[in-house]
Design a protein around this motif. Structure first.
Motif, short mmCIF file in Angstrom:
data_model
loop_
_atom_site.label_atom_id
_atom_site.label_comp_id
_atom_site.label_asym_id
_atom_site.label_seq_id
_atom_site.Cartn_x
_atom_site.Cartn_y
_atom_site.Cartn_z
N ALA A 3 0.76 -1.11 -0.18
CA ALA A 3 0.11 0.31 -0.05
C ALA A 3 1.12 1.42 -0.54
CB ALA A 3 -0.76 -0.01 1.09
N HIS A 7 0.76 3.73 -2.88
CA HIS A 7 1.06 5.69 -2.60
C HIS A 7 1.27 6.21 -3.74
CE1 HIS A 7 -0.88 9.30 -0.74
NE2 HIS A 7 0.70 8.76 -0.64
N LEU A 18 -4.87 3.22 -6.33
CA LEU A 18 -5.32 2.43 -4.87
C LEU A 18 -6.30 3.78 -3.59
CD1 LEU A 18 -5.17 0.65 -2.20
CD2 LEU A 18 -2.84 1.79 -1.37
N GLU A 20 -8.24 2.85 -1.52
CA GLU A 20 -8.83 2.82 0.55
C GLU A 20 -7.86 1.70 0.91
OE1 GLU A 20 -11.99 3.51 4.14
OE2 GLU A 20 -12.23 3.27 1.47
N CYS A 21 -7.32 2.33 1.69
CA CYS A 21 -7.40 0.65 2.93
C CYS A 21 -7.28 0.99 4.21
CB CYS A 21 -5.31 0.08 2.57
SG CYS A 21 -4.13 1.84 2.25
N PHE A 28 -5.59 -6.68 6.78
CA PHE A 28 -5.65 -5.52 6.73
C PHE A 28 -6.18 -5.11 5.26
CE2 PHE A 28 -2.83 -2.43 3.37
CZ PHE A 28 -3.26 -1.29 4.17
N TYR A 29 -7.17 -4.68 4.58
CA TYR A 29 -7.77 -4.69 3.00
C TYR A 29 -7.10 -3.44 2.56
CZ TYR A 29 -10.47 -7.58 5.78
OH TYR A 29 -11.31 -9.31 6.38
N MET A 30 -7.11 -3.78 1.06
CA MET A 30 -6.77 -2.22 0.56
C MET A 30 -7.82 -2.24 -0.76
SD MET A 30 -2.93 -2.43 -0.53
CE MET A 30 -3.06 -3.74 -1.65
N MET A 32 -8.89 -1.40 -4.51
CA MET A 32 -8.29 -0.76 -5.57
C MET A 32 -9.27 -1.18 -6.74
SD MET A 32 -5.33 -3.63 -4.75
CE MET A 32 -3.50 -2.55 -5.75
#
Length: 161
Positions: A3, A7, A18, A20-21, A28-30, A32
């Motif tokens: 992440a 960024h 990306l 949001e995370c 942990f979530y991303m 995309m």
């Protein structure tokens, strides 16, 4: 780490976005970008065979430019391969475009490439195997150091046929 690297390259055309995370329940979530009707270059080659030469040339240039822009932003992807290049058609022109995905093996560039080689070993350049494991201080990183040529069969592709 992925992440953080994404960024740094959000302004680079040709890199997956990306949105949001976050952490939830210890995971942990991303979130995309969804690229409509995208297919990996690998899957396209497996299903459709070779790309037309004009597309190969243009896509190769697009991949090299994207990798160079990532390097300019201080990020080395370190796992460029057909599985990590998404193809999608431009809705207006109908031409293929690319999105570079999966920065999980990448690292920031701190003067030289060096802590580890990373990536998928079958795609390592020959010098990693021979004598440059890992790269040394002062080694120059070029955008084509880790490019897989679209349309050129690799050992992994040949083994599955």
């Amino acid at each position: 780490m992925e992440a953080s690297l994404l960024h740094k390259v959000q302004s680079v055309p040709g890199v997956i976005q990306l949105h949001e995370c976050f952490l939830s329940g210890g995971n942990f979530y991303m979130i995309m970008e969804l690229v409509p009707k995208a297919i990996s270059l690998y899957d396209y080659m497996e299903k459709s065979g070779k790309l037309p030469l004009k597309d190969i040339k243009r896509l190769f240039v697009d991949i090299v430019k994207t990798v160079q822009r990532c390097l300019n932003a201080g990020v080395s992807h370190k796992d460029i391969k057909t599985e990590n290049v998404l193809l999608y058609r431009d809705p207006i022109s109908g031409e293929f475009n690319i999105k570079l995905i999966d920065f999980g093996c990448g690292e920031t560039i701190k003067g030289y490439m060096g802590r580890h080689t990373g990536g998928t070993t079958i795609y390592w350049p020959p010098e990693y195997r021979r004598w440059r494991l890992p790269a040394r201080p002062g080694d120059r990183m070029e955008p084509w150091d880790a490019i897989v040529l679209p349309g050129v069969p690799r050992r992994s592709v040949l083994r599955r046929r």
